[in-house]
Enzyme design. Sequence first.
Site, PDB file in Angstrom:
ATOM      1  N   GLU A 295       2.606   4.798  -4.095  1.00 39.50           N
ATOM      2  CA  GLU A 295       2.569   5.727  -5.257  1.00 39.50           C
ATOM      3  C   GLU A 295       3.888   6.480  -5.425  1.00 39.50           C
ATOM      4  OE1 GLU A 295       0.185   5.478  -2.910  1.00 39.50           O
ATOM      5  OE2 GLU A 295      -1.101   4.252  -4.159  1.00 39.50           O
TER       6      GLU A 295
ATOM      7  N   ASP B 299       0.864  -1.188   0.000  1.00 36.76           N
ATOM      8  CA  ASP B 299       0.000   0.000   0.000  1.00 36.76           C
ATOM      9  C   ASP B 299       0.905   1.243   0.000  1.00 36.76           C
ATOM     10  OD1 ASP B 299      -2.288   1.579   0.241  1.00 36.76           O
ATOM     11  OD2 ASP B 299      -2.359   1.405   2.431  1.00 36.76           O
TER      12      ASP B 299
ATOM     13  N   ASP C 159      -9.220   3.215  -2.359  1.00 38.77           N
ATOM     14  CA  ASP C 159     -10.223   3.600  -1.362  1.00 38.77           C
ATOM     15  C   ASP C 159     -11.558   3.985  -1.982  1.00 38.77           C
ATOM     16  OD1 ASP C 159      -8.265   3.057   0.420  1.00 38.77           O
ATOM     17  OD2 ASP C 159      -7.743   5.145   0.808  1.00 38.77           O
TER      18      ASP C 159
HETATM   19  O1  MIG Z   1      -3.626   6.165   4.554  1.00 31.78           O
HETATM   20  O2  MIG Z   1      -3.502   0.984   5.794  1.00 31.78           O
HETATM   21  O3  MIG Z   1      -6.009   2.046   0.496  1.00 31.78           O
HETATM   22  O4  MIG Z   1      -6.844  -0.146   1.988  1.00 31.78           O
HETATM   23  O5  MIG Z   1      -6.739   0.058   4.777  1.00 31.78           O
HETATM   24  C1  MIG Z   1      -4.480   5.064   4.366  1.00 31.78           C
HETATM   25  C2  MIG Z   1      -4.670   1.707   5.960  1.00 31.78           C
HETATM   26  C3  MIG Z   1      -3.675   3.803   4.298  1.00 31.78           C
HETATM   27  C4  MIG Z   1      -4.987   2.983   2.428  1.00 31.78           C
HETATM   28  C5  MIG Z   1      -5.447   1.739   1.743  1.00 31.78           C
HETATM   29  C6  MIG Z   1      -6.433   1.021   2.616  1.00 31.78           C
HETATM   30  C7  MIG Z   1      -5.804   0.702   3.947  1.00 31.78           C
HETATM   31  C8  MIG Z   1      -5.318   1.985   4.598  1.00 31.78           C
HETATM   32  N1  MIG Z   1      -4.376   2.681   3.719  1.00 31.78           N
END
Ligand code: MIG
Length: 780
Positions: free
Chosen positions: A397, A394, A470
Amino acid sequence: MSNAVNQSSSISVQPEIVLANNAPIQRRVEGYRTEISSSLGSRIDHEHFPIVTRHLNNAILRVCIGTPSTKSFAIQYDNLNTPEVQQASMEWTWRPNAHWQVGYHRHGTGFSTSRGLYTDDSGAQHLYLNFENHWPVYGLGEKTGELNKKNRRWSFWNSDVFAPHTEATDELYQSIPFFITKTDQGWLGVFLDNPGRCTLDFSLNAELCISVNNGAIDLYLISGESLPDILKHYTDLTGKPFLPPKWALGYHQSRHSYQSSEEVIQVVEQFRQHGIGLDALYLDIMYMDEYRVFSFDPKQFQKAPAMVEKLRSLGVHTVPIVDPGVKVDDQYRVYQQGLAGDYFIKGQDQNPWQGIVWPGVSVWPDFFNQEVSHWWRDLHHFYIDMGIQGFWNDMNEPAVFNEQKTIDDNALHYIDGETIEHGQVHNAYGLLMSEATAQAVTEHANQRPFVLTRAGYAGIQRSAAVWTGDNRSSWEHLRMSIPMLLNLGLSGVAFAGADIGGFMDNAQPELFVRWMQLGTFYPFMRNHCSIGLQSQEPWSFGEPWTKIATRAIQRRYAILPYLYQLFRDANETGTPIMRAMMWHDPSEVITENMADQFMLGQAMLVAPIMEPGQLARAVWLPKGQWLNVHEDKLVMGSGYQLAHAGLEDIPMFLRAGSILPLAPPRLSSEAPMTVLRLLIIEGKESNRILFRDDDGISIAKQSHKYVRLSFGYQLSQDIVECHLSIDQSQFKAQWSVLEIGLPSAWKKRKMTMNGVDLLNDAIVDGLSIKITFATPAIWL
Ligand code: MIG
C-alpha cells in the site's frame, strides 16, 4: 442543450459551503471569464485552475481542472488509438458562471456541474456535479457494501485494514476512482485520475462531489450505448487485463506460513495422495531469512531450489511472497545495493525514510524512479533462476507498522527528475511494484507472468491479479466477496478473488465447503489462512467435508477451458469474467443491485448458498430458458426459481443453447488434456462456438501459435446437422479427441457431421469425435 444550462444555472450559487465536523470552509472558485462551446478540445484560463478539455477519441473526453502533479500512472497513451476526432459523442460547454456541461451527442444533456468548483484552506478542491438520485453507481474497485455504490461517500487511500471489514469500512488496499452510471441518456463512465487521496461523494441529494487533496481533478468521461462499451473504452485508457498463464487459473493453496521445504513438499504430496487438483502453492513470509526479501531461511528452506523443482515435477508452481520493505542491515546485499544506488524513498532530511514492518526497521524502494524499478525487476533473478514464475506482492500500500499505517505524506519520491511528496502519489505505489515484478517474469523467464497483488490503482489489471486482503471466516465475508469482486470486474480488474475459507478466524466445516463451492467460480481461486488457526487444506476437516471440497476443485478443473476463453475475452475487450446479473440485461430493474448470485461468462449462472444450514434458495433467472444442472431440467425465466442444493451442490444454471468447452478430470492444468469436451445445452435451433486454445504460457504478443475449433449445429425436426472445422496456426492442440455431450432430448434424432451421417464415432481433420449423452452434472 440550452434548456439544461438554464436549469443548472437556476441553482442558487453558494459562494461558501460550511461543512459539518469542523471540515474546512469551501470557497467557490470564481474568475473564469470566457464562454466556450466546443465539440473538440479547448482550454480555459484561470490563474490557479485552468481547465483543459480534449477528446481522446469519439467516446472519451478528458476534462482536467488544474495541473496534474505527475504524469499519469493509469493511462496508456501509447496504446490509445487517437485518430483525429471527427465527431465526438460528447459535447462540451462552459459558462462564465462556473457551470459546465457535457452533452451526449445522440441524446442531449448528460452531465453538468451544479454549484461548480470549490477550494478550501487545506488546498483540497471540490467539484459539484448534478447527479440524479436514481442513477445507480458501479465500479469503484475494491469496496465493501452493496453492488450499487450510490448513497455513500467513498474515499481512496490504499490502506492495510486488518480489522474485520464491515459494510462501513471504506478505504481498503486498492484505489480505483472509476465508476459507471446509467444516466437518463445512456451509460457514462467517469475516471478520476489522481493517485493522491481523493473522494467521490454520492451521498448528497441530486449531486456528486468529486474531491482531491492535491493535484488536479483530472477526469475522463466515457460515453457509451452499453455497459460493455464503457468497459471497453475504460480499458483502452488504462489497459486490458493481462492474459494469465493457464496455471494461474487452477486451484491455488496458501497458508501463513508453511514453515519448511519439507512441509511444503508434504502438503503437495497430500494433494496428490487425495487425488486433489493443485496448480500453485504459496510461500508466506516465514520462508525468508528474518523477513529479508530475496532470501530463503538458511535452515528451514535450505533446500529451496530442490523443493521448487520437486513441485514442478508434480505440476505445481511455487509462488513466494515479496514485500516491498527492505530490512536495514549493513550485511544484507539488497539493502547495500539500494543504499549505494540511492534507491530508497527519502524523508525530508534526505536520508532514506525508515519505518517498521516485518523485517524490523526497514526502507522502501522508490518504484517511481525507473532505475529503481529496473533494479527491483532484476533482483527477481534470485527466484526466477530457480524456476519460479509467480509472485505474491503484499504490504504494498505500502503498509507500515506505525500510527498512520503507511509512509509519511511528506516523504520524497523522484519522478522523472522531480521530487514529489508521497501523499501525492501514494495510491500508485503498489501498481508500480507489481509492474516491475511482472516485467521480471516477462523478461527473465520469457513467459507470461503471474503476479498477485494486494494494493493497486487504476490500471492494475495490466500486470496483476488482485485478492481482497484479510477477510474472515464468516458467512458475512463469504457474502461480501460477491459484490466486491463484481465491482472489481466493473473496474477493469477481471482477475480477482477473495481468500477462500477466510483468512482470519477458524472456519467451520460447513462454511468452508460452501466457500469452496463459491470459490470455484471466482476468477482467481485461492484458499488462504492465517497463522495459528484451524488448517484449511481441502482435507483438514475430515469426511464428508474432504469429499465435498474435492468435488468443488474438480469442478474448477472441469471449467478451465471455458474460463480460459473468458480470460481471452477479458484480455481483448475488458469484459468482466464474473459478471453482475445486470450485465447481460440492465433493463431488468430487479437486477440493479443484485449480488447474491452472478454470471460466470454468458452461459453459467451461479447462485451460492450463503447461510448455514440452508439447503435451498431462490434464484433469479433472466429471460429465456435455463438448465438446472443438478436436476437436469430446463426452466423458464424470467422469474424466481427455488433451487435445492444438498451439501455437495451449489445451485448452477446454464443458458439454453450454450455450448460449453470443458475438460475431463485432471490434477493440474499442466497435465496433458488429451480430450476436449463440448457440452451442448439444448434449447435453440442453432448455435456455434469458436474455441481458441494455445500453450497457455507463451507471451501473448509474440504468440501466433494457436488452434481454433469451430463447432456449430442446426436443428430441424429430427435431424441435427453439425459442422466442425479446425484451424491450426503453427500449433498442435494437445487434445486429439473431441467428446460432444448431447442433450438427452436428441436421442431419437439423426445426426450428421459436415454432411456425413454420424452414427457412432467419426474422425474430422484428424480429431476423433465421440458423441455421448452426458448429463451436465457428470461433466461439471
Ligand atoms: O501483516 O504475510 O494480507 O495474506 O498472509 C500481515 C502475512 C501480512 C497480510 C496478507 C496476508 C498474509 C500476511 N500479510
